[in-house]
Scaffold this active site. Sequence first.
Site, PDB file in Angstrom:
ATOM      1  N   HIS A  28      -1.203   0.769  -9.714  1.00 45.80           N
ATOM      2  CA  HIS A  28      -1.943  -0.408  -8.984  1.00 45.80           C
ATOM      3  C   HIS A  28      -2.495  -1.486  -9.924  1.00 45.80           C
ATOM      4  O   HIS A  28      -3.637  -1.872  -9.824  1.00 45.80           O
ATOM      5  CB  HIS A  28      -2.996   0.299  -8.209  1.00 45.80           C
ATOM      6  CG  HIS A  28      -3.247  -0.608  -6.855  1.00 45.80           C
ATOM      7  ND1 HIS A  28      -3.561  -0.049  -5.596  1.00 45.80           N
ATOM      8  CD2 HIS A  28      -3.138  -1.922  -6.676  1.00 45.80           C
ATOM      9  CE1 HIS A  28      -3.762  -0.886  -4.744  1.00 45.80           C
ATOM     10  NE2 HIS A  28      -3.419  -2.129  -5.346  1.00 45.80           N
ATOM     11  N   ARG A  46       1.010  -1.288   0.154  1.00 43.51           N
ATOM     12  CA  ARG A  46      -0.068   0.095   0.253  1.00 43.51           C
ATOM     13  C   ARG A  46       0.905   1.258  -0.149  1.00 43.51           C
ATOM     14  O   ARG A  46       2.043   1.283   0.544  1.00 43.51           O
ATOM     15  CB  ARG A  46      -0.798   0.004   1.597  1.00 43.51           C
ATOM     16  CG  ARG A  46      -2.051  -1.071   1.305  1.00 43.51           C
ATOM     17  CD  ARG A  46      -3.075  -0.703   0.189  1.00 43.51           C
ATOM     18  NE  ARG A  46      -4.333  -1.578   0.307  1.00 43.51           N
ATOM     19  CZ  ARG A  46      -4.640  -2.381  -0.378  1.00 43.51           C
ATOM     20  NH1 ARG A  46      -3.411  -2.759  -1.358  1.00 43.51           N
ATOM     21  NH2 ARG A  46      -5.664  -3.163  -0.351  1.00 43.51           N
ATOM     22  N   GLU A  89      -4.118   7.351  -4.601  1.00 50.40           N
ATOM     23  CA  GLU A  89      -4.348   6.861  -5.859  1.00 50.40           C
ATOM     24  C   GLU A  89      -5.758   7.319  -6.559  1.00 50.40           C
ATOM     25  O   GLU A  89      -6.790   7.034  -5.757  1.00 50.40           O
ATOM     26  CB  GLU A  89      -4.414   5.452  -5.757  1.00 50.40           C
ATOM     27  CG  GLU A  89      -2.808   5.019  -5.351  1.00 50.40           C
ATOM     28  CD  GLU A  89      -2.786   3.394  -5.238  1.00 50.40           C
ATOM     29  OE1 GLU A  89      -4.010   2.748  -5.544  1.00 50.40           O
ATOM     30  OE2 GLU A  89      -1.988   2.698  -4.786  1.00 50.40           O
TER      31      GLU A  89
END
Length: 312
Positions: free
Chosen positions: A272, A224, A253
């Site tokens: 991601h 993360r 994000e």
Amino acid sequence: MTVTVLSGLIRPLVEGRLPDWVEPRFFQSKEEAMALAPEAEIGWFDMYDKRDMAAAVTAATGLKWLNSIYAGVDGLPLDLLNERGTVVTNGAGINAVTIAEYVVMGMLTVAKGYRDVVRAQERREWLMDSPGKVELFGSKALLLGYGAIGKLIEERLKAFAVDVTVVRRSSGPNTLTPDQWRSRLGEYDWVVLAVPATPETDGMIGAAELADMKPTATLINIARGAVVDQQALVAALDAKQIAAAFLDVTTPEPLPADDPLWSLDNAHITMHLSGRAQDKMFVRAATRFLENLDRWHKGEAVEPRVDLTLGY
């Protein structure tokens, strides 16, 4: 009949395969999820926005079992779920294969200077020498996080003859405990983050840790964004304090277009995408859920179960 509220995304994979004791109700929007939530005994409330998920879960006051395709359950009301006695299963392992492959791709991209090879092709320029001359063979990697993803990363790196040291609570060969790894950071060519997002791991890589890494080392984060102090990382990359960072995750994000990370040539940002670089995620998740429904009906343990006090 057990009222089971499910995301419409999973409907084509489970409808017609659900046992006769399940009464399915599917939602297509947050509003539909919120309306159905109070009736749910079993729920699969996955939505792109974790805040919407949290709202639906909070409204599901009768929920006995919550399932999710996501491995990370950060953002969900874990204390509330624990207080209610709700069983939570997550997507641990669902994306493990493709994420482990992404880590190897990232290491090879950095080691061989592949970004410069692609740019040369776009310029139609025939390079006479390789922009990257590092071999994975014989290099040393520190792997923080030894869950389903971490184990597959280790397995793949060993095939490249990378010397892998893992960080975990229990001792063993090629293992460091959580209180040992920081003093050894300077020994590794690769530092790979595969830890869950918890208060304990928040900001675990900061200015001090980056300063202790080898100047030729690469940081790889598929955990993360919050695990890394991003401001400190930008400073370290800009000063060439470490060689590179391969970041599948960032804070926030999506990463804003004006964020300085985008402009750093030694920062590799993969948006991601590692868990999405496959076409089996929903199939695997649906199969696991159906198997767990059978276990649930028999009074057996469903898996993988989240420890709500630890957050993973």
